[in-house]
Motif scaffolding. Structure first.
Motif, PDB file in Angstrom:
ATOM      1  N   THR A   1       0.862  -1.180   0.000  1.00 43.28           N
ATOM      2  CA  THR A   1       0.000   0.000   0.000  1.00 43.28           C
ATOM      3  C   THR A   1       0.896   1.226   0.000  1.00 43.28           C
ATOM      4  O   THR A   1       1.804   1.325   0.830  1.00 43.28           O
ATOM      5  CB  THR A   1      -0.923   0.025   1.238  1.00 43.28           C
ATOM      6  OG1 THR A   1      -1.666  -1.203   1.262  1.00 43.28           O
ATOM      7  CG2 THR A   1      -1.876   1.205   1.197  1.00 43.28           C
ATOM      8  N   LEU A   2       0.653   2.109  -0.930  1.00 39.27           N
ATOM      9  CA  LEU A   2       1.443   3.337  -1.023  1.00 39.27           C
ATOM     10  C   LEU A   2       0.784   4.447  -0.227  1.00 39.27           C
ATOM     11  O   LEU A   2      -0.432   4.432   0.000  1.00 39.27           O
ATOM     12  CB  LEU A   2       1.587   3.765  -2.490  1.00 39.27           C
ATOM     13  CG  LEU A   2       2.265   2.769  -3.428  1.00 39.27           C
ATOM     14  CD1 LEU A   2       2.329   3.338  -4.849  1.00 39.27           C
ATOM     15  CD2 LEU A   2       3.640   2.379  -2.940  1.00 39.27           C
ATOM     16  N   ASP A   3       1.586   5.411   0.170  1.00 37.48           N
ATOM     17  CA  ASP A   3       1.079   6.577   0.886  1.00 37.48           C
ATOM     18  C   ASP A   3       0.322   7.489  -0.077  1.00 37.48           C
ATOM     19  O   ASP A   3      -0.764   7.952   0.215  1.00 37.48           O
ATOM     20  CB  ASP A   3       2.252   7.315   1.533  1.00 37.48           C
ATOM     21  CG  ASP A   3       1.865   8.007   2.813  1.00 37.48           C
ATOM     22  OD1 ASP A   3       0.834   7.638   3.398  1.00 37.48           O
ATOM     23  OD2 ASP A   3       2.595   8.912   3.224  1.00 37.48           O
ATOM     24  N   ARG A   4       0.928   7.740  -1.229  1.00 32.63           N
ATOM     25  CA  ARG A   4       0.302   8.561  -2.272  1.00 32.63           C
ATOM     26  C   ARG A   4      -0.042   7.642  -3.447  1.00 32.63           C
ATOM     27  O   ARG A   4       0.780   6.871  -3.894  1.00 32.63           O
ATOM     28  CB  ARG A   4       1.244   9.664  -2.744  1.00 32.63           C
ATOM     29  CG  ARG A   4       1.574  10.706  -1.697  1.00 32.63           C
ATOM     30  CD  ARG A   4       2.548  11.781  -2.213  1.00 32.63           C
ATOM     31  NE  ARG A   4       3.627  11.295  -3.065  1.00 32.63           N
ATOM     32  CZ  ARG A   4       4.733  10.674  -2.621  1.00 32.63           C
ATOM     33  NH1 ARG A   4       4.897  10.436  -1.328  1.00 32.63           N
ATOM     34  NH2 ARG A   4       5.672  10.296  -3.455  1.00 32.63           N
ATOM     35  N   GLN A   5      -1.280   7.758  -3.950  1.00 33.47           N
ATOM     36  CA  GLN A   5      -1.721   6.902  -5.042  1.00 33.47           C
ATOM     37  C   GLN A   5      -1.944   7.664  -6.351  1.00 33.47           C
ATOM     38  O   GLN A   5      -2.652   7.183  -7.218  1.00 33.47           O
ATOM     39  CB  GLN A   5      -3.018   6.165  -4.675  1.00 33.47           C
ATOM     40  CG  GLN A   5      -2.844   5.051  -3.692  1.00 33.47           C
ATOM     41  CD  GLN A   5      -3.004   5.515  -2.251  1.00 33.47           C
ATOM     42  OE1 GLN A   5      -3.450   6.612  -1.996  1.00 33.47           O
ATOM     43  NE2 GLN A   5      -2.617   4.671  -1.323  1.00 33.47           N
TER      44      GLN A   5
ATOM     45  N   THR B   1      11.490  -0.634   1.969  1.00 31.04           N
ATOM     46  CA  THR B   1      12.025   0.217   3.022  1.00 31.04           C
ATOM     47  C   THR B   1      12.641   1.489   2.455  1.00 31.04           C
ATOM     48  O   THR B   1      12.479   2.568   3.028  1.00 31.04           O
ATOM     49  CB  THR B   1      13.075  -0.559   3.841  1.00 31.04           C
ATOM     50  OG1 THR B   1      12.499  -1.794   4.261  1.00 31.04           O
ATOM     51  CG2 THR B   1      13.515   0.228   5.054  1.00 31.04           C
TER      52      THR B   1
ATOM     53  N   ASN C   1       7.476   6.318  -0.077  1.00 31.79           N
ATOM     54  CA  ASN C   1       6.056   6.319  -0.402  1.00 31.79           C
ATOM     55  C   ASN C   1       5.357   5.001  -0.040  1.00 31.79           C
ATOM     56  O   ASN C   1       4.154   4.899  -0.138  1.00 31.79           O
ATOM     57  CB  ASN C   1       5.849   6.629  -1.895  1.00 31.79           C
ATOM     58  CG  ASN C   1       4.405   6.945  -2.207  1.00 31.79           C
ATOM     59  OD1 ASN C   1       3.701   7.567  -1.420  1.00 31.79           O
ATOM     60  ND2 ASN C   1       3.940   6.479  -3.351  1.00 31.79           N
ATOM     61  N   VAL C   2       6.112   3.982   0.368  1.00 30.58           N
ATOM     62  CA  VAL C   2       5.486   2.716   0.764  1.00 30.58           C
ATOM     63  C   VAL C   2       5.000   2.853   2.203  1.00 30.58           C
ATOM     64  O   VAL C   2       5.788   3.055   3.123  1.00 30.58           O
ATOM     65  CB  VAL C   2       6.467   1.529   0.616  1.00 30.58           C
ATOM     66  CG1 VAL C   2       5.864   0.265   1.208  1.00 30.58           C
ATOM     67  CG2 VAL C   2       6.829   1.326  -0.845  1.00 30.58           C
ATOM     68  N   ARG C   3       3.681   2.751   2.379  1.00 31.15           N
ATOM     69  CA  ARG C   3       3.093   2.907   3.709  1.00 31.15           C
ATOM     70  C   ARG C   3       2.975   1.573   4.439  1.00 31.15           C
ATOM     71  O   ARG C   3       3.228   1.493   5.639  1.00 31.15           O
ATOM     72  CB  ARG C   3       1.710   3.534   3.605  1.00 31.15           C
ATOM     73  CG  ARG C   3       1.028   3.674   4.945  1.00 31.15           C
ATOM     74  CD  ARG C   3      -0.312   4.372   4.929  1.00 31.15           C
ATOM     75  NE  ARG C   3      -0.917   4.445   3.623  1.00 31.15           N
ATOM     76  CZ  ARG C   3      -2.211   4.326   3.398  1.00 31.15           C
ATOM     77  NH1 ARG C   3      -3.041   4.117   4.382  1.00 31.15           N
ATOM     78  NH2 ARG C   3      -2.698   4.426   2.186  1.00 31.15           N
ATOM     79  N   ASN C   4       2.584   0.514   3.715  1.00 29.60           N
ATOM     80  CA  ASN C   4       2.337  -0.761   4.379  1.00 29.60           C
ATOM     81  C   ASN C   4       2.772  -1.910   3.484  1.00 29.60           C
ATOM     82  O   ASN C   4       2.540  -1.888   2.282  1.00 29.60           O
ATOM     83  CB  ASN C   4       0.844  -0.884   4.719  1.00 29.60           C
ATOM     84  CG  ASN C   4       0.553  -2.048   5.620  1.00 29.60           C
ATOM     85  OD1 ASN C   4       1.335  -2.348   6.519  1.00 29.60           O
ATOM     86  ND2 ASN C   4      -0.559  -2.713   5.391  1.00 29.60           N
TER      87      ASN C   4
END
Length: 162
Positions: free
Chosen positions: A77-81, A132, A136-139
């Motif tokens: 899941t990205l922070d910004r899509q 890592t 922008n990688v949230r999860n």
């Protein structure tokens, strides 16, 4: 694009099952002459319907020779899509040789990756490179395969009368 008839679909289906068949064997399986088969397969390739031909290796038979390795299905899941962020992550994932498959999905996570690594330290290196190091990688949620019950890359094709 041109339409496909029953012979075209039968050829594509047979090629998915075994692309190593000789032209004569393929022609016999779909009940056409060898020249017709050759011409039709060339047309299907020219249309781009056959993306590429590959050998599918047997993991279980390779394992005693190379080790079992580690396969992970990873939700990202990205922070910004926004389109730029999605495309940037996708390009990095696709370029990494450990990534065997990459899907943009919806709803839920933004991507699902199939990742192959030699072992857990190898997977951790992939995680560092792709997840890592990317702000922008949230999860990240990884699932490690313990057994593969089915693997079939074929696309189901409709059956049409000739």
């Amino acid at each position: 694009m041109e339409s496909l008839d029953a012979i075209d679909l039968a050829l594509l289906d047979q090629l998915q099952a075994d692309a190593s068949l000789t032209n004569q064997a393929l022609a016999a399986k779909v009940h056409v002459s060898a020249p017709t088969c050759l011409r039709r397969v060339a047309r299907l390739r020219q249309l781009g319907l056959v993306e590429r031909q590959v050998a599918i290796l047997d993991r279980d038979k390779l394992a005693p020779l190379l080790g079992h390795g580690l396969q992970a299905l990873v939700e990202i899941t990205l922070d910004r899509q926004d389109d730029q962020a999605m495309t940037a992550f996708e390009e990095r994932a696709v370029a990494d040789t450990a990534v065997q498959q990459c899907y943009r999905v919806s709803p839920g996570p933004d991507f699902i990756l199939v990742v192959q690594a030699d072992d857990m330290p190898g997977y951790l290196q992939v995680a560092q490179r792709l997840f890592t190091a990317d702000a922008n990688v949230r999860n990240v949620k990884a699932f490690f395969a313990v057994r593969r019950a089915k693997f079939d890359p074929r696309i189901a094709l409709p059956k049409r009368g000739a």
